[in-house]
Structures are given as structure tokens and as C-alpha cells.
Design an enzyme around this catalytic site. Structure first.
Site, PDB file in Angstrom:
ATOM      1  N   GLY A  14       0.819  -1.207   0.000  1.00 67.85           N
ATOM      2  CA  GLY A  14       0.000   0.000   0.000  1.00 67.85           C
ATOM      3  C   GLY A  14       0.851   1.255   0.000  1.00 67.85           C
ATOM      4  O   GLY A  14       1.976   1.278  -0.527  1.00 67.85           O
ATOM      5  N   SER A  15       0.356   2.291   0.656  1.00 67.21           N
ATOM      6  CA  SER A  15       0.950   3.626   0.530  1.00 67.21           C
ATOM      7  C   SER A  15       2.311   3.801   1.171  1.00 67.21           C
ATOM      8  O   SER A  15       2.956   4.836   0.962  1.00 67.21           O
ATOM      9  CB  SER A  15      -0.012   4.675   1.099  1.00 67.21           C
ATOM     10  N   VAL A  16       2.783   2.834   1.984  1.00 63.47           N
ATOM     11  CA  VAL A  16       4.126   2.994   2.550  1.00 63.47           C
ATOM     12  C   VAL A  16       5.201   2.923   1.460  1.00 63.47           C
ATOM     13  O   VAL A  16       6.364   3.259   1.718  1.00 63.47           O
ATOM     14  CB  VAL A  16       4.421   1.938   3.642  1.00 63.47           C
ATOM     15  N   LYS A  20       5.018   4.784  -1.251  1.00 64.73           N
ATOM     16  CA  LYS A  20       5.001   6.072  -1.949  1.00 64.73           C
ATOM     17  C   LYS A  20       6.307   6.871  -1.811  1.00 64.73           C
ATOM     18  O   LYS A  20       6.751   7.490  -2.783  1.00 64.73           O
ATOM     19  CB  LYS A  20       3.807   6.904  -1.490  1.00 64.73           C
TER      20      LYS A  20
END
Length: 663
Positions: free
Chosen positions: A409-411, A413
Site C-alpha cells: 500500500g501507501s508505505v 510512496k
């Protein structure tokens, strides 16, 4: 002329007849050859009549086979040098020297001996036969002598944390047993009550009592229990004939908190023994079953001392071979037992995983998988009911989550941003102006849209994109990079590469990016991107170390601060992302603001990975958070909790990680 030819033929006939006469050295050579091939049945056929009267063929073969199996004989080499000129035997017997060497469970064995051969007629043919006796096996093995093997068990090496606190130690446990002679006429009742209280079958107890070695006044071991089971032991020993004693055993002081990392030991199976043939394992050994106990088993187990003795009929003993005991090597880890406990306590009752590392040295301070199990229980022998409970638990406590991969997921980014900055495809000051919560590149995407949680209502630059965790921004950043640059950039962070780490971990995967949708989704940690928790923690170290990706270590003796990858990004780019990640925690608008601790400037990034079969469906969510102290970079924590969709998403993980730093 005819007389001369006749004389020549006569001489040739005599010479040929002499050459066909059986020679004792031929029999000896044949015997030695068969011995080297361990064809014992064929060797027996070369024995003299007297020798065959002293031992049957079946006993001869089984005796050799048993000795060679029990002593684990390998590399057998029997030698006999055939004389250049055949010695004329005295009457009907002759002796030849021979030698033998071999490797055994207790080391090398070698000896010199003499074999006597006798001339006999068998089946209307004269030949030479070995006048065998038991000393031909080993010279000290006179008739009536017996071979004995004694073992001095090696102490298993211990596993400790960085301070020397025990993680796997050689301790004491209770052993519950029965003295058969004390059962009287209550045998069935005692066995039934004992089985019920121990959670085992009566069949298991009866099998132990019926073992061939059991005598009426012997203590017959039934089950081992932890020293913490004092009350149960007290109740058990109230039963007639049931006794207890303390015995040596492997003990795991941290129990479930370190179970997946440390593992446990148990009796070696036939399959495991076969796999380790030639490595010094025996059927009586214990062996590492999971975790570091398994990974480091050969180093930890040491080598048992073994002595092979021959006890003669008169009681005297001779040592045939002896190998000294070599205790196993102890191992000190970089793990901090206190940190390990903190991480586990935050995850108790939930499915998840966490890693804590020192971001500049690479030392692994904690590595946890939850839910877990008590390794003491499994090492001492879990009951069928206990195993079933573990296997049927929907949270799967036997699954090691820190060695497995999950969609991050967003980790991810900050990594996408770092790669874009390095490749020059991302301008941190440039803004993205998209209204609403959904976006697609064009109509070729059909019904597929990238969805974000929040529309800030203003143009979004890199800082705001990380602050709000904007999926649309990073989907576009991935498209701007293209699949080759994004995939290569992730490989620069260690993706698709087996981490050189003491504990085997599944390599993180970039997955396929061969469509625009997959590429876009990869930019914010969905699609087919997968990471293990320790690698995730490591990928944030360039933001602390001016662009250097630190190699995680687990052994205290390892060199600190090793570079896994140099110059993943430059110093300016690392500082730029580090500054923004501080704001993700400290700015009230940041997704990780709940982790803000006054006086402790943390930086970090949240993430939520949704797992669903297709768009439009509501899937389960895994929450992520990575954080580190920017002023005192001695701790970096990465954590994932499964199934957070109904409990606040990634915010629940933020609170847990905050607790780790605040305690």
C-alpha cells in the site's frame, strides 16, 4: 623330431596344470575384494568347514551388517598384498597379513591382522578357504566379546539477545513418569486419570510401559512439563506410582513473543534423519523444527562424544575408537528482548507483523509475527488437541508473517517519489490539479479508476501528496516513470533480490507492470507489488543515511552499517523526502499525526493495502506504518496489521507504533 615335439607338449601340459592349481593368495584376494564390497554372504562361501560350523551363514551376515550399521561404518578399505612369488604352504595351511581401515561413528578405525587359510576338498574339488573367527571383524573381538557404544551428549548452543538475555537456553523441566511396580491393582485407573490430566491417550502411556527395556521398578517417562506447571505436577504425583523429576531440556523464556524468530526443537524424524545422512545425526537426536533453531541447527547442536569399546568375556575392556564431545556454538543476536516484547505486546490478539531496526547500523532490534504460539509447549510435546487448536485458529498462529510478502500500500510512496526525483520525471514543486476522489488516464481504462481517500480541494505537489497520501498523484508519478524505470528503481531499493540475511525471507516483488493500470497501481503499492516487513524497514534507511540503503543484520558479531546499496538517491533527495515525512507525522493534516510525540520528532508514512477480487467490491484492508526518530536515528519501526477495515484503517497501526516509541 617327433620325440622332441612330444617332450615340448608334455612340458606345456605340466606347466598349464600347475598354473590351474588353486593358490591360497587367490582365495585371500577374492575374500578381501568381497569384504570391500560388503558382500558378506559371498564372503561366507569362502570360509573353511570348521569356520562354517562355528557360525551359520545367517548369523555371519547379520553380525557384520549389525556392527557396520550400529557403528555407522563408511569408507571401508581392506587391503592384502598378493606375494610376487607364491610361498609354498607348509602342509595344508598358510597365513597372510592383511589390514583394514574404516570410518565409524567414533572416528577412524584401523588394524593389522593375519588370516589363516586351509586347503580343503569341497564338492570334489580342492581349494583354499579362510579359517575365519570373530577377530577377523576386529582383532580385539575374541569369541564371547561384545561391542558397546557409549555417547556423551553435546550441550546445545544457546541463543541470546544483544545483552545476553536468553532466547533459547538449556534449562530444566519436569518429567512425569510411572514406576510400574507401584501401580498395584489400580493400573487401568491410574493410566486413565493420568491420560486425562495430561491430555494424552491411554495408548501412548501403555506403549511407554510396554517398551522392551521396562522393568517393574524402573521410572518410565511419560511426558515433560514446564517448571511453571507446579500445580499440575503436584496433582499428578498424588496418583499412586506417578513420580516427577527435573531433567535438562530446551527452554524458551520469551515464549510466544519470539517463537517465530527462534523456533523450537523436537525429536528428529526418520525423514529428517535421511535428509541429514552423513552429517553426524542419530535417531536419538533433537533437531530444530522452526526459526533459528532450524536455520542454525548444525552450528547449535555440536557433536556428541562417542566411544566404541570391546568388552571381553573376562571383563576387560579395550577402546576401539573414541571421539571427544564438542558442544554446540552459542549465538548472540542483535535482537533487543525488551523491544521484541514491546512489538509483540502491541500485536497480541491481532494478525500482523513488525520489524524494528537501527537505521544507521542495520541491527535488527525486533522481528515479530502475530498471533504466535508457545515454543515450550511444542518442544515438550503438544497434545493432539493443542495442535488442532493451533491449526484450526482462523488467525493462523503457525504462519510466520515477517518472512512472507504482502502488498505494501501507501508505505511505498516515498520510494516512488525517490525514484521519480532520481530519474528527473518528478518535479517536487509541480502540482497536480484533480477534482474528486477518482481519476483515470483516459477512456481506454474502461470502468477502472484510481481512487484516493481525500480530495484536498487544492493543487497537490509532492509534499501534499505524501501528507494526504494521494493515490492519484503517485499513480501519475508511476506513469511518468514508465514500467522500466519504476521496476529498475525498485530493484535499486532491493526488490527482486534475496536479502543476505541470517533468517530466510521471501524476496520482495515488483510484480508485472505490463499495462498502464498495473503500472499506475504499482506506484502506490497495489497491483502486484509485494514486500516483507524487514525489507520495508530497510528501504527507509536511505532517507536517514544520505541515500545509502543499509543492510539489515541479525548476528551481534556482524559488521555494522554495511551498505546493501550505495547512492540509491543523492543526499539532497534523501533530505527532501525526510523533511516531508516529518510533516506527515507533525502536521495536523498528516495521515500519521496521531504518532506525534512532543519532544520526539518522528518521521513516517502510513499505508493501507486493500485486498479484493475486483474493483467495486469491498475487500479486507491491511494497515501499515513506518516511523523513525529524525533527531536520534537509533530506532526505525515498520508494522502491519491485518483486517483493519472496521477498526480505523492504518490509524490503529499508527497508535501502536507510537506506543513503541513512547514507552
Amino acid at each position: 623330431m617327433k620325440k622332441s615335439l612330444a617332450l615340448i607338449f608334455f612340458i606345456l601340459f605340466i606347466l598349464t596344470a600347475c598354473n590351474n592349481t588353486p593358490q591360497p593368495s587367490d582365495t585371500m584376494s577374492q575374500y578381501i575384494n568381497l569384504w570391500n564390497k560388503q558382500k558378506f554372504a559371498d564372503m561366507y562361501e569362502l570360509l573353511s568347514t570348521n569356520a562354517q560350523k562355528s557360525i551359520t551363514k545367517k548369523d555371519f551376515v547379520s553380525r557384520y551388517e549389525k556392527y557396520y550399521k550400529d557403528l555407522e561404518i563408511t569408507k571401508l578399505k581392506a587391503e592384502f598384498t598378493k606375494p610376487k612369488e607364491e610361498e609354498k604352504p607348509k602342509e595344508d595351511s598358510i597365513s597372510y597379513p592383511f589390514s583394514a581401515s574404516m570410518n565409524s561413528i567414533a572416528g577412524d578405525i584401523s588394524f593389522n591382522h593375519k588370516a589363516t587359510l586351509v586347503k580343503e576338498e569341497k564338492n570334489n574339488k580342492e581349494n583354499w578357504y579362510i579359517d575365519w573367527n570373530s577377530t577377523y571383524i576386529f582383532p580385539e573381538l575374541d569369541e564371547g566379546a561384545k561391542i558397546g557404544i557409549s555417547t556423551n551428549t553435546a550441550k546445545r548452543g544457546e541463543i541470546t539477545d544483544r545483552t545476553g538475555q536468553g532466547l533459547a537456553v538449556n534449562g530444566q523441566v519436569y518429567e512425569i513418569g510411572i514406576v510400574p511396580a507401584e501401580m498395584g491393582d489400580q493400573k487401568e485407573k491410574i493410566i486413565s486419570q493420568l491420560a486425562t490430566q495430561l491430555g494424552i491417550t491411554t495408548e501412548k502411556i501403555n506403549n511407554a510401559l510396554n517398551a522392551s527395556w521396562v522393568q517393574p521398578d524402573y521410572f518410565v517417562p511419560i511426558k515433560k512439563l514446564s517448571l511453571e506447571e507446579q500445580e499440575l505436577v503436584a496433582n499428578l504425583t498424588e496418583l499412586p506410582s506417578v513420580n516427577s523429576k527435573q531433567v535438562a531440556a530446551r527452554v524458551y523464556p520469551m515464549k510466544a513473543a519470539a517463537a517465530h524468530l527462534i523456533g523450537y526443537v523436537g525429536p528428529i524424524t526418520a525423514e529428517e534423519l535421511k535428509e541429514r545422512e552423513g552429517k553426524g545425526y542419530t535417531a536419538n537426536d533433537t533437531i530444530g523444527k522452526r526459526g533459528l533453531e532450524q536455520v542454525l541447527d548444525e552450528q547449535l547442536k555440536g557433536e556428541n562424544g562417542v566411544t566404541i569399546k570391546i568388552k571381553k568375556a573376562d571383563g576387560t575392556e579395550t577402546t576401539l575408537a573414541e571421539k571427544e564431545v564438542k558442544d554446540g556454538e552459542s549465538v548472540q543476536l542483535t535482537i533487543d528482548a525488551t523491544m521484541q516484547t514491546k512489538l509483540y505486546q502491541q500485536l497480541v490478539g491481532q494478525a500482523g507483523t513488525a520489524a524494528a531496526i537501527h537505521p544507521t547500523t542495520g541491527e535488527t532490534l525486533g522481528l515479530v509475527s502475530s498471533p504466535s504460539f508457545d515454543p515450550n509447549l511444542l518442544s515438550l510435546g503438544a497434545t493432539a488437541e493443542q495442535w488442532t487448536a493451533l491449526q484450526d485458529d482462523p488467525l493462523n498462529p503457525l504462519l510466520n508473517r515477517f518472512s512472507a510478502n504482502f502488498a505494501p500500500g501507501s508505505v511505498i510512496k516515498p520510494l516512488t517519489a525517490a525514484i521519480g526525483l532520481k530519474e528527473g520525471t518528478l518535479d517536487p514543486a509541480a502540482t497536480l490539479n484533480v477534482s474528486g476522489l477518482q481519476w483515470q488516464k483516459d477512456s481506454s481504462w474502461g470502468s477502472y479508476y484510481v481512487t484516493r481517500v481525500k480530495d484536498p480541494g487544492t493543487p497537490v505537489d509532492l509534499e501534499k501528496a505524501l501528507l494526504y497520501s494521494d493515490n492519484i498523484y503517485f499513480a501519475q508519478a508511476a506513469l511518468a516513470l514508465g514500467k522500466d524505470k519504476l521496476a529498475d528503481g525498485l530493484k535499486g531499493f532491493g526488490f527482486e533480490e534475496e536479502m543476505k540475511y541470517l533468517f530466510p525471507l521471501e524476496p520482495s516483488k515488483t510484480g508485472a507492470m505490463d499495462t498502464e493500470i498495473l503500472l499506475a497501481d504499482s506506484g502506490y503499492g497495489q497491483a502486484q507489488v509485494e514486500m516483507n516487513i524487514l525489507h520495508l524497514a530497510a528501504t527507509y534507511t536511505p532517507f536517514v543515511n544520505a541515500g545509502k540503503l543499509i543492510k539489515p543484520t541479525l548476528l551481534q558479531q556482524d559488521e555494522l552499517g554495511q551498505a546493501w546499496k550505495q547512492n540509491v538517491i543523492n543526499e539532497e533527495q534523501a533530505a527532501q523526502i525526510n523533511t516531508i515525512l516529518q510533516k506527515v507525522v507533525q502536521d495536523p493534516r498528516g495521515t500519521a499525526n496521531k504518532a506525534n510525540i512532543p519532544g520526539m520528532p518522528l518521521a513516517g508514512k502510513t499505508g493501507t493495502a486493500e485486498l479484493k477480487a475486483k474493483q467495486g467490491e469491498k475487500g479486507t484492508e491491511n494497515g501499515w506504518f513506518v516511523a523513525y526518530n529524525t533527531e536520534n536515528p537509533s530506532l526505525l519501526v515498520a508494522m502491519m496489521v491485518e483486517g483493519v477495515q472496521a477498526s480505523g484503517g492504518s490509524s490503529i497501526v499508527v497508535e501502536k507504533v507510537r506506543n513503541v516509541f513512547a514507552q
